[in-house]
Scaffold this active site. Sequence first.
Site, PDB file in Angstrom:
ATOM      1  N   ILE A  11      -7.319 -11.249  34.443  1.00 48.84           N
ATOM      2  CA  ILE A  11      -6.953 -11.535  36.427  1.00 48.84           C
ATOM      3  C   ILE A  11      -6.855 -10.267  37.122  1.00 48.84           C
ATOM      4  O   ILE A  11      -6.417  -9.471  36.421  1.00 48.84           O
ATOM      5  CB  ILE A  11      -5.468 -12.768  36.181  1.00 48.84           C
ATOM      6  CG1 ILE A  11      -5.952 -13.926  35.137  1.00 48.84           C
ATOM      7  CG2 ILE A  11      -5.967 -12.628  38.215  1.00 48.84           C
ATOM      8  CD1 ILE A  11      -6.913 -14.890  35.892  1.00 48.84           C
ATOM      9  N   CYS A  12      -7.731 -10.375  37.592  1.00 44.90           N
ATOM     10  CA  CYS A  12      -7.436  -8.974  39.076  1.00 44.90           C
ATOM     11  C   CYS A  12      -7.114  -7.618  38.336  1.00 44.90           C
ATOM     12  O   CYS A  12      -8.900  -7.520  38.063  1.00 44.90           O
ATOM     13  CB  CYS A  12      -5.585  -9.026  39.489  1.00 44.90           C
ATOM     14  SG  CYS A  12      -5.252  -8.180  40.578  1.00 44.90           S
ATOM     15  N   ALA A  13      -6.402  -6.937  38.251  1.00 47.27           N
ATOM     16  CA  ALA A  13      -7.109  -5.250  37.536  1.00 47.27           C
ATOM     17  C   ALA A  13      -6.831  -5.478  35.441  1.00 47.27           C
ATOM     18  O   ALA A  13      -7.348  -4.764  35.228  1.00 47.27           O
ATOM     19  CB  ALA A  13      -5.791  -4.633  37.578  1.00 47.27           C
TER      20      ALA A  13
ATOM     21  N   PRO B 135      -9.331  -7.368  34.247  1.00 50.59           N
ATOM     22  CA  PRO B 135     -10.640  -7.214  33.837  1.00 50.59           C
ATOM     23  C   PRO B 135     -10.900  -5.416  32.870  1.00 50.59           C
ATOM     24  O   PRO B 135     -11.729  -5.520  32.032  1.00 50.59           O
ATOM     25  CB  PRO B 135     -11.564  -7.171  34.370  1.00 50.59           C
ATOM     26  CG  PRO B 135     -10.539  -8.382  35.769  1.00 50.59           C
ATOM     27  CD  PRO B 135      -9.363  -7.495  35.201  1.00 50.59           C
TER      28      PRO B 135
ATOM     29  N   ALA C  24     -10.971 -13.579  36.780  1.00 54.04           N
ATOM     30  CA  ALA C  24     -11.324 -13.459  38.254  1.00 54.04           C
ATOM     31  C   ALA C  24     -10.311 -12.927  39.381  1.00 54.04           C
ATOM     32  O   ALA C  24      -9.588 -12.398  38.323  1.00 54.04           O
ATOM     33  CB  ALA C  24      -9.600 -14.895  38.517  1.00 54.04           C
TER      34      ALA C  24
END
Length: 223
Positions: free
Chosen positions: A134-136, A138, A194
């Site tokens: 999620i968010c950073a 990845p 996401a």
Amino acid sequence: MKRVAVVLSGSGYLDGSEITEAVSTLIALSQQGIAYDCYAPDRAQRHVVNHLSGEGTEETRNILIEAARIARGKVSPLEALMPIAYAGIVFPGGFGAAKNLCTFADDGENARLHDDVKAAIMPFVLAKKPVVAICAAPLVLALAAKEAGYSKARITVGYGGNPLSDAIEAWGQMHVSVEVDQACLDPEHAFISAPAYMYDEATPAEILASVQAAMGALKDVLG
């Protein structure tokens, strides 16, 4: 009931896990009927940030102890994680992903996974068990994909043209732009990502929707 591991990176978006994303992750997993256990690295944070002023402090804090604030004390050291016991692994966001889980905050495109994180995630990646980021977070997923020798794995941080999406592509993967309430699924590699607070102006409801989209995709992959 399928069970996944949730990896936290502290408590607070500037130096650890983003709290709304982390709590949304636990809620969304519960909504999907997916059991979970929380883990975090048992070592010092890269640094500590005063979340009121946004400035760094001279404090030293332990990632595992800080993560326990979110997990209500039910969190284990990351080195204790046994991948064989879990159907998947989930990484909520926050700058802790770039600071405490990998070295992106210091090394940019030359970043590497911290050893304990690498040991935790790579068995899932190589076995093609689902990995959710999620968010950073990845960034962690893309580094693991690179480590596995994958190319063009589909990964999102929401929108392109930012340092995170640029790094994902520099590491040989494919950045896919999605809206805040959408998730990106790479069925070949069982990767799910996401954006959540990569959209800075998102509301808490939109963050929950973003995470719910990812956990809904996880439910589908787990079957």
